[in-house]
Write a protein that holds these residues in place. Structure first.
Motif, PDB file in Angstrom:
ATOM      1  N   VAL A  12       8.006  22.123  10.535  1.00 33.78           N
ATOM      2  CA  VAL A  12       7.065  21.342   9.455  1.00 33.78           C
ATOM      3  C   VAL A  12       5.800  20.896   9.823  1.00 33.78           C
ATOM      4  N   SER A  13       4.750  20.969   9.336  1.00 36.50           N
ATOM      5  CA  SER A  13       3.540  20.466   9.804  1.00 36.50           C
ATOM      6  C   SER A  13       3.067  19.334   8.762  1.00 36.50           C
ATOM      7  N   ILE A  14       2.645  18.169   9.455  1.00 33.80           N
ATOM      8  CA  ILE A  14       1.847  17.132   8.850  1.00 33.80           C
ATOM      9  C   ILE A  14       0.390  17.417   8.443  1.00 33.80           C
ATOM     10  N   LEU A  15       0.097  17.742   7.290  1.00 29.66           N
ATOM     11  CA  LEU A  15      -1.169  18.185   7.162  1.00 29.66           C
ATOM     12  C   LEU A  15      -2.348  17.073   6.980  1.00 29.66           C
ATOM     13  N   SER A  16      -1.848  15.985   6.257  1.00 30.91           N
ATOM     14  CA  SER A  16      -2.789  14.793   5.837  1.00 30.91           C
ATOM     15  C   SER A  16      -1.831  13.787   5.536  1.00 30.91           C
ATOM     16  N   PHE A  17      -2.852  12.450   5.509  1.00 27.20           N
ATOM     17  CA  PHE A  17      -2.425  11.316   4.863  1.00 27.20           C
ATOM     18  C   PHE A  17      -3.388  10.970   3.702  1.00 27.20           C
ATOM     19  N   PRO A  48       0.845  -1.019  -0.133  1.00 23.84           N
ATOM     20  CA  PRO A  48      -0.113   0.052   0.014  1.00 23.84           C
ATOM     21  C   PRO A  48       0.820   1.210  -0.211  1.00 23.84           C
ATOM     22  N   GLU A  49       0.460   2.084  -0.873  1.00 21.55           N
ATOM     23  CA  GLU A  49       1.196   3.473  -1.238  1.00 21.55           C
ATOM     24  C   GLU A  49       0.708   4.428  -0.154  1.00 21.55           C
ATOM     25  N   MET A  50       1.214   5.646  -0.048  1.00 20.30           N
ATOM     26  CA  MET A  50       0.328   6.678   0.595  1.00 20.30           C
ATOM     27  C   MET A  50       1.050   8.130   0.185  1.00 20.30           C
ATOM     28  N   ILE A  51       0.409   9.016   0.342  1.00 18.90           N
ATOM     29  CA  ILE A  51       0.670  10.462   0.244  1.00 18.90           C
ATOM     30  C   ILE A  51       0.723  11.014   1.444  1.00 18.90           C
ATOM     31  N   PHE A  52       1.705  11.824   2.094  1.00 17.12           N
ATOM     32  CA  PHE A  52       1.656  12.545   3.043  1.00 17.12           C
ATOM     33  C   PHE A  52       2.012  14.069   2.560  1.00 17.12           C
ATOM     34  N   ARG A  53       1.064  15.096   3.046  1.00 16.73           N
ATOM     35  CA  ARG A  53       0.967  16.372   2.566  1.00 16.73           C
ATOM     36  C   ARG A  53       1.642  17.013   3.833  1.00 16.73           C
ATOM     37  N   VAL A  54       2.773  18.025   3.437  1.00 15.54           N
ATOM     38  CA  VAL A  54       3.359  18.695   4.688  1.00 15.54           C
ATOM     39  C   VAL A  54       3.483  20.210   4.274  1.00 15.54           C
ATOM     40  N   ARG A  55       3.586  21.194   5.150  1.00 16.49           N
ATOM     41  CA  ARG A  55       3.521  22.474   4.976  1.00 16.49           C
ATOM     42  C   ARG A  55       5.131  22.769   5.540  1.00 16.49           C
ATOM     43  N   TRP A  56       5.900  23.559   4.733  1.00 12.89           N
ATOM     44  CA  TRP A  56       7.113  23.972   5.273  1.00 12.89           C
ATOM     45  C   TRP A  56       7.105  25.140   6.097  1.00 12.89           C
ATOM     46  N   PRO A  57       7.967  25.549   6.774  1.00 10.51           N
ATOM     47  CA  PRO A  57       8.294  27.051   7.403  1.00 10.51           C
ATOM     48  C   PRO A  57       7.945  28.150   6.958  1.00 10.51           C
ATOM     49  N   ASP A  58       7.979  28.032   5.487  1.00 11.34           N
ATOM     50  CA  ASP A  58       7.876  29.487   4.511  1.00 11.34           C
ATOM     51  C   ASP A  58       6.405  29.033   4.080  1.00 11.34           C
ATOM     52  N   GLY A  59       5.413  28.216   4.598  1.00 12.36           N
ATOM     53  CA  GLY A  59       4.243  28.388   4.028  1.00 12.36           C
ATOM     54  C   GLY A  59       3.779  27.348   2.849  1.00 12.36           C
ATOM     55  N   LYS A  60       4.898  27.098   2.325  1.00 15.53           N
ATOM     56  CA  LYS A  60       4.691  26.125   0.830  1.00 15.53           C
ATOM     57  C   LYS A  60       4.164  24.587   1.475  1.00 15.53           C
ATOM     58  N   ILE A  98       3.708  20.616   0.006  1.00 12.59           N
ATOM     59  CA  ILE A  98       4.011  19.916  -1.278  1.00 12.59           C
ATOM     60  C   ILE A  98       3.354  18.225  -0.573  1.00 12.59           C
ATOM     61  N   ASP A  99       3.350  17.318  -1.431  1.00 15.56           N
ATOM     62  CA  ASP A  99       2.680  16.121  -1.222  1.00 15.56           C
ATOM     63  C   ASP A  99       4.071  15.409  -1.314  1.00 15.56           C
ATOM     64  N   CYS A 100       4.192  14.516  -0.475  1.00 14.67           N
ATOM     65  CA  CYS A 100       5.309  13.435  -0.343  1.00 14.67           C
ATOM     66  C   CYS A 100       5.021  12.020  -0.518  1.00 14.67           C
ATOM     67  N   TYR A 101       5.689  11.344  -1.208  1.00 11.05           N
ATOM     68  CA  TYR A 101       5.350   9.979  -1.460  1.00 11.05           C
ATOM     69  C   TYR A 101       5.760   8.916  -0.552  1.00 11.05           C
ATOM     70  N   SER A 102       5.531   7.868  -0.168  1.00 17.13           N
ATOM     71  CA  SER A 102       6.032   6.663   0.464  1.00 17.13           C
ATOM     72  C   SER A 102       5.238   5.211  -0.127  1.00 17.13           C
ATOM     73  N   PRO A 103       6.104   4.488  -0.068  1.00 19.98           N
ATOM     74  CA  PRO A 103       5.556   3.068  -0.755  1.00 19.98           C
ATOM     75  C   PRO A 103       5.076   2.549   0.404  1.00 19.98           C
ATOM     76  N   SER A 104       4.984   2.863   1.478  1.00 19.14           N
ATOM     77  CA  SER A 104       4.499   1.939   2.405  1.00 19.14           C
ATOM     78  C   SER A 104       3.759   2.676   3.406  1.00 19.14           C
ATOM     79  N   LEU A 105       2.933   2.137   4.363  1.00 19.52           N
ATOM     80  CA  LEU A 105       2.149   2.910   5.407  1.00 19.52           C
ATOM     81  C   LEU A 105       2.886   3.256   6.537  1.00 19.52           C
ATOM     82  N   VAL A 106       4.303   3.043   6.625  1.00 23.00           N
ATOM     83  CA  VAL A 106       5.171   3.102   7.821  1.00 23.00           C
ATOM     84  C   VAL A 106       5.293   4.357   8.250  1.00 23.00           C
TER      85      VAL A 106
END
Length: 95
Positions: free
Chosen positions: A88-93, A2-14, A16-24
């Motif tokens: 850095v904020s983790i916004l969603s999975f 199972p793959e997943m995307i985790f969305r992050v917010r950087w200190p400058d407010g940008k 991005i979606d980040c990829y993981s091949p695992s739910l780890v």
């Protein structure tokens, strides 16, 4: 796997979606949580390396996409590492 995307917010407010091949990723991050930049980088390194190793265990080779994502994260963190207040904020999975 199972793959997943985790969305992050950087200190400058940008954001991005980040990829993981695992739910780890769920074992290392919690949506709605903000992490100091150094802690985020350490957790991302651990989680994405572990995810890549899970791919290796299953398919016989590491996940180049996960390792590439880790490189993107390292580069994105670099300008903020000398700022102790940077977070850095983790916004969603997304599954």
């Amino acid at each position: 796997m199972p793959e997943m995307i985790f969305r992050v917010r950087w200190p400058d407010g940008k954001e991005i979606d980040c990829y993981s091949p695992s739910l780890v990723i769920q074992d290392h991050f919690t949506p709605g949580t903000t992490y100091p930049i150094a802690e985020f980088l350490q957790k991302a390194d651990t989680a994405l390396t572990e995810a890549s190793e899970r791919v290796r265990a299953r398919y016989g080779f590491p996940c180049s996409r996960a390792l590439g994502q880790l490189q993107v994260i390292r580069q994105a963190c670099a300008p903020f590492l000398n700022r102790p207040d940077a977070q850095v904020s983790i916004l969603s999975f997304k599954f």
